[in-house]
Design a protein around this motif. Structure first.
Motif: not given
Length: 164
Positions: A92-111
């Protein structure tokens, strides 16, 4: 055409119509209804080709308020006549309304999730996701990759959860 062959053809057609009427009647249609011909299965989205095929992958519901949960449900079809043990890798990958990951959102490890699917059977798995406190993403895209035990990619699909 001779008169006797015309009668024989008429009898064959009448017998065929009677059989068709019985078949249609068994299906709840009337004998007067025209038979519906279905196209032969082709390489379209409903055809099952290869080892496995993802038949459905989506969040239910597909939109939730930030902080709420939603399960991503994956359904996989075994296209072979033998039981298959495959690996599902969820990323999984969080995205914001602008490019890149939004601040304070974790990087989700694959499982990795090993799954065994019976011959010509289907299997459904689900994983529930949410946005953690302080993380305000616009979306979460989850990609599932199905691989064989030897590591060969068999299928891949992405589902998107919208926050708002």
């Amino acid at each position: 055409m001779s008169r006797s062959s015309t009668r024989r053809s008429a009898r064959v057609l009448t017998a065929g119509a009677a059989c068709l009427g019985l078949l249609l009647g068994a299906a709840g249609a009337t004998a007067a209804a025209a038979p519906q011909v279905s196209p032969a299965p082709g390489p379209g989205p409903t055809a099952c080709a290869g080892v496995v095929r993802i038949t459905a992958f989506a969040f239910h519901p597909s939109q939730v308020p930030p902080g709420q949960t939603s399960p991503a449900v994956l359904t996989v079809k075994n296209c072979t006549g033998v039981s298959q043990t495959v690996n599902e890798t969820w990323l999984g990958r969080f995205s914001g309304s602008s490019t890149g990951a939004p601040s304070a959102c974790p990087v989700l490890d694959p499982f990795l999730r090993p799954v065994t699917i019976a011959a010509h059977g289907t299997n459904s798995t689900s994983t529930t996701y949410s946005s953690p406190s302080g993380c305000t993403p616009a979306q979460l895209a989850v990609t599932v990759t199905i691989t064989s035990q030897s590591g060969t990619q068999l299928a891949q699909q992405t589902a998107v959860l919208t926050f708002g």
